[in-house]
Design a protein around this motif. Structure first.
Motif, PDB file in Angstrom:
ATOM      1  N   ALA A 442      49.805  74.579  70.537  1.00 31.24           N
ATOM      2  CA  ALA A 442      49.687  75.374  71.766  1.00 31.24           C
ATOM      3  C   ALA A 442      50.539  76.639  71.722  1.00 31.24           C
ATOM      4  N   ASP A 443      51.659  76.614  71.016  1.00 31.24           N
ATOM      5  CA  ASP A 443      52.533  77.785  70.965  1.00 31.24           C
ATOM      6  C   ASP A 443      51.946  78.915  70.117  1.00 31.24           C
ATOM      7  N   ARG A 444      50.906  78.619  69.343  1.00 30.95           N
ATOM      8  CA  ARG A 444      50.325  79.633  68.451  1.00 30.95           C
ATOM      9  C   ARG A 444      48.894  79.984  68.857  1.00 30.95           C
ATOM     10  N   VAL A 445      48.531  79.696  70.105  1.00 32.54           N
ATOM     11  CA  VAL A 445      47.134  79.876  70.505  1.00 32.54           C
ATOM     12  C   VAL A 445      46.692  81.333  70.414  1.00 32.54           C
ATOM     13  N   ASP A 446      47.538  82.275  70.840  1.00 31.89           N
ATOM     14  CA  ASP A 446      47.149  83.687  70.793  1.00 31.89           C
ATOM     15  C   ASP A 446      46.956  84.159  69.352  1.00 31.89           C
ATOM     16  N   GLU A 447      47.861  83.730  68.462  1.00 25.34           N
ATOM     17  CA  GLU A 447      47.738  84.127  67.054  1.00 25.34           C
ATOM     18  C   GLU A 447      46.480  83.534  66.433  1.00 25.34           C
ATOM     19  N   ARG A 454      39.319  88.247  63.886  1.00 28.54           N
ATOM     20  CA  ARG A 454      39.341  89.245  62.811  1.00 28.54           C
ATOM     21  C   ARG A 454      38.281  88.959  61.740  1.00 28.54           C
ATOM     22  N   LEU A 455      37.766  87.742  61.707  1.00 33.58           N
ATOM     23  CA  LEU A 455      36.788  87.378  60.680  1.00 33.58           C
ATOM     24  C   LEU A 455      35.421  87.962  61.021  1.00 33.58           C
ATOM     25  N   PRO A 456      34.693  88.431  60.015  1.00 30.33           N
ATOM     26  CA  PRO A 456      33.438  89.158  60.291  1.00 30.33           C
ATOM     27  C   PRO A 456      32.348  88.304  60.928  1.00 30.33           C
ATOM     28  N   ARG A 457      32.330  86.990  60.701  1.00 29.30           N
ATOM     29  CA  ARG A 457      31.242  86.178  61.251  1.00 29.30           C
ATOM     30  C   ARG A 457      31.665  85.396  62.491  1.00 29.30           C
ATOM     31  N   VAL A 458      32.761  85.810  63.123  1.00 28.30           N
ATOM     32  CA  VAL A 458      33.185  85.224  64.400  1.00 28.30           C
ATOM     33  C   VAL A 458      32.985  86.277  65.480  1.00 28.30           C
ATOM     34  N   GLU A 459      32.110  85.974  66.441  1.00 29.06           N
ATOM     35  CA  GLU A 459      31.808  86.929  67.510  1.00 29.06           C
ATOM     36  C   GLU A 459      32.948  87.009  68.518  1.00 29.06           C
ATOM     37  N   ARG A 460      33.433  85.845  68.924  1.00 30.81           N
ATOM     38  CA  ARG A 460      34.560  85.808  69.869  1.00 30.81           C
ATOM     39  C   ARG A 460      35.186  84.425  69.788  1.00 30.81           C
ATOM     40  N   ALA A 461      36.427  84.337  70.243  1.00 29.76           N
ATOM     41  CA  ALA A 461      37.143  83.062  70.264  1.00 29.76           C
ATOM     42  C   ALA A 461      37.969  82.996  71.536  1.00 29.76           C
ATOM     43  N   ALA A 462      38.043  81.820  72.131  1.00 27.27           N
ATOM     44  CA  ALA A 462      38.812  81.651  73.369  1.00 27.27           C
ATOM     45  C   ALA A 462      39.182  80.184  73.514  1.00 27.27           C
ATOM     46  N   ARG A 503      34.181  77.971  56.094  1.00 31.83           N
ATOM     47  CA  ARG A 503      35.118  78.074  54.970  1.00 31.83           C
ATOM     48  C   ARG A 503      36.083  79.240  55.189  1.00 31.83           C
ATOM     49  N   ASP A 504      35.515  80.386  55.582  1.00 32.24           N
ATOM     50  CA  ASP A 504      36.366  81.568  55.823  1.00 32.24           C
ATOM     51  C   ASP A 504      37.324  81.313  56.985  1.00 32.24           C
ATOM     52  N   LEU A 505      36.830  80.647  58.040  1.00 30.64           N
ATOM     53  CA  LEU A 505      37.670  80.396  59.212  1.00 30.64           C
ATOM     54  C   LEU A 505      38.836  79.478  58.850  1.00 30.64           C
ATOM     55  N   ARG A 506      38.573  78.449  58.091  1.00 29.79           N
ATOM     56  CA  ARG A 506      39.660  77.558  57.674  1.00 29.79           C
ATOM     57  C   ARG A 506      40.677  78.295  56.818  1.00 29.79           C
ATOM     58  N   GLU A 507      40.166  79.126  55.907  1.00 28.06           N
ATOM     59  CA  GLU A 507      41.069  79.873  55.044  1.00 28.06           C
ATOM     60  C   GLU A 507      41.898  80.861  55.856  1.00 28.06           C
ATOM     61  N   GLY A 508      41.248  81.544  56.825  1.00 23.63           N
ATOM     62  CA  GLY A 508      41.966  82.523  57.623  1.00 23.63           C
ATOM     63  C   GLY A 508      43.011  81.901  58.526  1.00 23.63           C
ATOM     64  N   LEU A 509      42.759  80.726  59.084  1.00 23.81           N
ATOM     65  CA  LEU A 509      43.703  80.087  60.009  1.00 23.81           C
ATOM     66  C   LEU A 509      44.859  79.415  59.284  1.00 23.81           C
ATOM     67  N   ARG A 510      44.680  79.126  57.992  1.00 25.08           N
ATOM     68  CA  ARG A 510      45.816  78.566  57.241  1.00 25.08           C
ATOM     69  C   ARG A 510      46.961  79.575  57.161  1.00 25.08           C
ATOM     70  N   ASP A 516      49.089  74.804  62.383  1.00 23.45           N
ATOM     71  CA  ASP A 516      48.488  73.522  61.955  1.00 23.45           C
ATOM     72  C   ASP A 516      47.033  73.427  62.422  1.00 23.45           C
ATOM     73  N   ALA A 517      46.295  74.501  62.202  1.00 26.87           N
ATOM     74  CA  ALA A 517      44.932  74.597  62.724  1.00 26.87           C
ATOM     75  C   ALA A 517      43.959  73.748  61.921  1.00 26.87           C
ATOM     76  N   LEU A 518      43.091  73.045  62.643  1.00 25.43           N
ATOM     77  CA  LEU A 518      42.003  72.265  62.050  1.00 25.43           C
ATOM     78  C   LEU A 518      40.695  72.779  62.630  1.00 25.43           C
ATOM     79  N   VAL A 519      39.671  72.912  61.777  1.00 23.04           N
ATOM     80  CA  VAL A 519      38.383  73.464  62.211  1.00 23.04           C
ATOM     81  C   VAL A 519      37.316  72.375  62.146  1.00 23.04           C
ATOM     82  N   GLY A 520      36.633  72.191  63.276  1.00 19.52           N
ATOM     83  CA  GLY A 520      35.542  71.224  63.337  1.00 19.52           C
ATOM     84  C   GLY A 520      34.319  71.834  63.993  1.00 19.52           C
ATOM     85  N   GLY A 521      33.461  70.984  64.530  1.00 22.24           N
ATOM     86  CA  GLY A 521      32.218  71.447  65.121  1.00 22.24           C
ATOM     87  C   GLY A 521      31.029  71.135  64.229  1.00 22.24           C
TER      88      GLY A 521
END
Length: 723
Positions: A442-447, A454-462, A503-510, A516-521
């Motif tokens: 939760a302390d890193r939500v904005d980052e 910033r990733l090219p195939r992400v339209e928006r995140a919230a 794959r790009d999203l996981r790499e970018g959030l590392r 400690d970001a985990l990507v699912g969906g």
């Protein structure tokens, strides 16, 4: 003298009494257990979690995301569209839809408020409202009731359909709903027809099918108990394969036993002696066959995909039940029925047994002629057969097992798929698109949000926020110091581009330190399923091959013969996969295959397909000890040709019955296994294995000595001439 003469009669009465006891134990004990076959649906788990990769990142996220679902619901989307295809939904019709939505909101399985109705943004002839179905309720039953309510309260001129996650789940459950009756009926009828053609007897096929049904009853009860107590996980596809494999395996073992019993009846005067001799003759190969299948299936426990791991023990239980029924109940009823089981063409003395190879050929004309032809040019036959299989195997690497979309899982038109197409027409192609789910500190939500955007195939995140009044700016919803961020992708969630985006999203959030970001969906699950399936194939395949080798070595008392059988069966599998590529891609135009299809096909084809080679080579070893290598192999091919071919046709027909279930995965598996079994039974066992054995000579039994004294002195007397 009279006392001696009476001993065989007393022995016969004892055996008949024992047979009657065994038959009664099965009929009284296992017969009533058939009721559990109809109750297996009660312990099935067909929700998405039953098919997720164990321990994968997307699976972990799916579990955490449930904690952020305050309402604990599964959305069902009700879509209205104009039946004539034109004209926008009027204000009056929207009011009628709102009244329907209000009625639906009062149902006990609705969790929270119904959202909508909303008019279409792209096509005004479409409208929708969303019903949150309580996750604690049975989704299938809730959607069935919802559809019934929509039929009872129609909006004139508009067609109502249900889609969304709840709609897809309900239609998937409905697709498995016909397993109990339709699948079993198709399999049993196929077996009966084939057995009547093979035996030309009205009674014997009934006895074999009865043995299959008793095995099904026993396996159904055991699987129900194991699933009910949590020892195994049962889903619809496992249940369907269980039914098919029990019927097919039990019939195969029965065919082998009955064929040997017919041989023994021709040279023995008393039925009990013939039955016992038949049981002794087939126990080794049947146990080796059953053991190969059971141990091969249990190798699936090493898989990480939940659906793959759960299949192994479920189906292994069925194979054990089939083996027990075929080797205990069937011999008992054969002993009780005697020669009458074969009526109207009962075997009689002088119709079988030992004799010259010419006499054996005379009794088995087709297979004798084939054996003689193979004997003349064994090297030519195995080279040509290998070349044909290798040519088909060239296409195996092109087999598309990259997965399919949710709508492509079904082979027939279902309401959820049709309604989703209408929904996308009315609200845009991204309607219902599942965003990538990111769980982070939760302390890193904005980052995390900035890094994702910033990733090219992400339209928006919230981040998912706390509930609040319209227009408010509520804080992120927090659970145990973590937040859930939804990242909307610019590509479809079930596309190859979405997998790359994850794959790009996981790499970018590392790179976000401390998040400690985990990507699912949905897209992440597709990625993890694909990678896990590939890992499972790489791990399970060597295990299965090792199991097969370990079983074959003591059975054949050889190292060369097991390696030979394994090599030709692996080649056969590759050829079948190559043919499957051509059929699925070019003939049927299918969208692809589930990632687990190659692994399931391999396990079934190697474990089951090698059965026919086991039956042949184990009989060959028996004949070699009596008649020498060359004639022994040819005798084995001649006398087992009919029964092993019949067994292959029966197993192929039963697996083909899986195609009645309207799911793409089971259609593809049914084709691959049915076609592969036919290849193994009709080509590999009939031509390739005998030709290789003849060309290799007695050294195929190395380091054992399956040779006669005549051979060791240079005897090579055999039909035909060596190439």
């Amino acid at each position: 003298m009279r006392e001696d003469d009476g001993r065989p009669d007393r022995r016969r009465r004892r055996w008949i009494g024992a047979a009657l006891l065994v038959a009664l134990v099965w009929l009284v004990g296992a017969g009533p257990l058939g009721m559990f076959l109809g109750r297996l649906g009660e312990v099935q788990t067909n929700d998405p979690g039953a098919f997720l990769p164990v321990g994968a990142e997307s699976t972990e996220v799916a579990g955490i995301a449930e904690e952020f679902d305050r309402e604990g619901s599964v959305p069902a989307v009700v879509v209205y569209s104009r039946e004539d295809g034109g004209g926008e939904v009027s204000e009056e019709e929207l009011a009628d839809i709102a009244a329907v939505a209000e009625d639906v909101a009062g149902e006990p399985w609705v969790s929270g408020g119904v959202a909508g109705p909303f008019p279409g943004t792209e096509d005004p002839s479409v409208a929708q409202f969303v019903v949150p179905v309580d996750a604690a309720a049975d989704t299938g039953d809730a959607v069935t009731e919802l559809r019934a309510l929509l039929d009872e309260d129609p909006v004139p001129g508009l067609r109502a359909q249900v889609t969304g996650p709840a709609g897809y789940a309900a239609d998937l459950a409905a697709a498995f709903g016909g397993i109990d009756s339709t699948l079993l009926a198709v399999a049993v009828v196929a077996v009966l027809v084939i057995l009547v053609a093979v035996y030309r007897s009205p009674l014997l096929p009934v006895l074999v099918v009865l043995a299959c049904l008793l095995a099904l009853g026993l396996s159904g009860a055991l699987v129900y108990l194991a699933a009910d107590t949590g020892l195994v996980s049962l889903n619809g596809q496992s249940q369907g394969i269980l039914f098919i494999l029990v019927v097919g395996a039990c019939t195969d073992y029965a065919l082998l036993l009955v064929a040997r019993y017919r041989e023994e009846l021709a040279v023995r005067e008393r039925v009990p002696e013939a039955v016992l001799a038949a049981v002794r003759g087939v126990t080794g190969p049947v146990l080796a066959s059953g053991g190969t299948v059971v141990l091969g299936l249990l190798c699936l426990l090493a898989a990480d995909l939940a659906s793959t791991r759960s299949l192994g023990p479920v189906v292994a239980v069925g194979v054990v039940a089939a083996l027990l029924s075929a080797m205990t109940f069937l011999p008992a009823v054969l002993m009780l029925c005697g020669c009458a089981a074969f009526w109207p063409v009962a075997p009689h003395g002088g119709s079988g047994g030992e004799g010259s190879f010419g006499e054996v050929v005379a009794r088995h004309r087709f297979w004798g002629r084939l054996a003689t032809a193979v004997a003349r040019r064994p090297r030519t036959y195995w080279i040509l057969t290998t070349a044909v299989l290798a040519a088909a195997a060239v296409f195996a690497p092109q087999f598309d097992a990259g997965g399919t979309g949710q709508a492509e899982v079904f082979r027939t038109e279902v309401e959820a798929v049709e309604a989703q197409e209408v929904l996308e027409r009315g609200f845009g192609s991204d309607t219902g698109a599942a965003p990538a789910l990111v769980v982070a500190d939760a302390d890193r939500v904005d980052e995390v949000v900035r890094a994702a955007e910033r990733l090219p195939r992400v339209e928006r995140a919230a981040p998912v926020t706390e509930p609040g009044p319209p227009g408010a700016d509520p804080p992120p919803l927090e659970e145990d110091g973590r937040v859930l961020v939804e990242a909307v992708l610019t590509v479809g969630p079930e596309s190859a581009e979405a997998v790359d985006a994850v794959r790009d999203l996981r790499e970018g959030l590392r790179a976000v330190e401390g998040a400690d970001a985990l990507v699912g969906g949905v897209s992440a699950t597709d990625l993890d399923t694909l990678e896990t399936a590939r890992r499972d194939f790489a791990v399970v395949v060597p295990l299965v091959l090792a199991v097969v080798f370990v079983v074959l070595v003591p059975l054949l008392r050889s190292l060369v013969a097991p390696l030979l059988l394994m090599a030709v069966n692996v080649l056969s599998f590759a050829a079948v996969l190559g043919v499957g590529t051509l059929v699925f891609d070019h003939l049927l135009g299918l969208p692809g295959a589930d990632p687990v299809v190659p692994l399931f096909a391999f396990v079934f084809l190697v474990a089951l397909g090698i059965d026919y080679s086991i039956f042949l080579v184990s009989r060959a070893r028996e004949e070699v000890l009596e008649h020498g290598h060359r004639e022994g192999v040819l005798r084995a091919l001649t006398v087992t040709g009919g029964v092993i071919t019949s067994a292959g046709v029966v197993l192929a027909a039963t697996f083909a019955a899986l195609a009645v279930i309207p799911l793409l995965f089971l259609l593809q598996l049914a084709f691959l296994v049915a076609f592969g079994v036919l290849v193994d039974a009709l080509l590999v066992r009939t031509v390739l294995v005998p030709a290789l054995s003849l060309d290799a000579g007695p050294r195929v039994w190395w380091p054992g000595r399956a040779r006669t004294a005549g051979e060791s002195a240079g005897y090579s007397g055999s039909p035909g001439s060596a190439e």
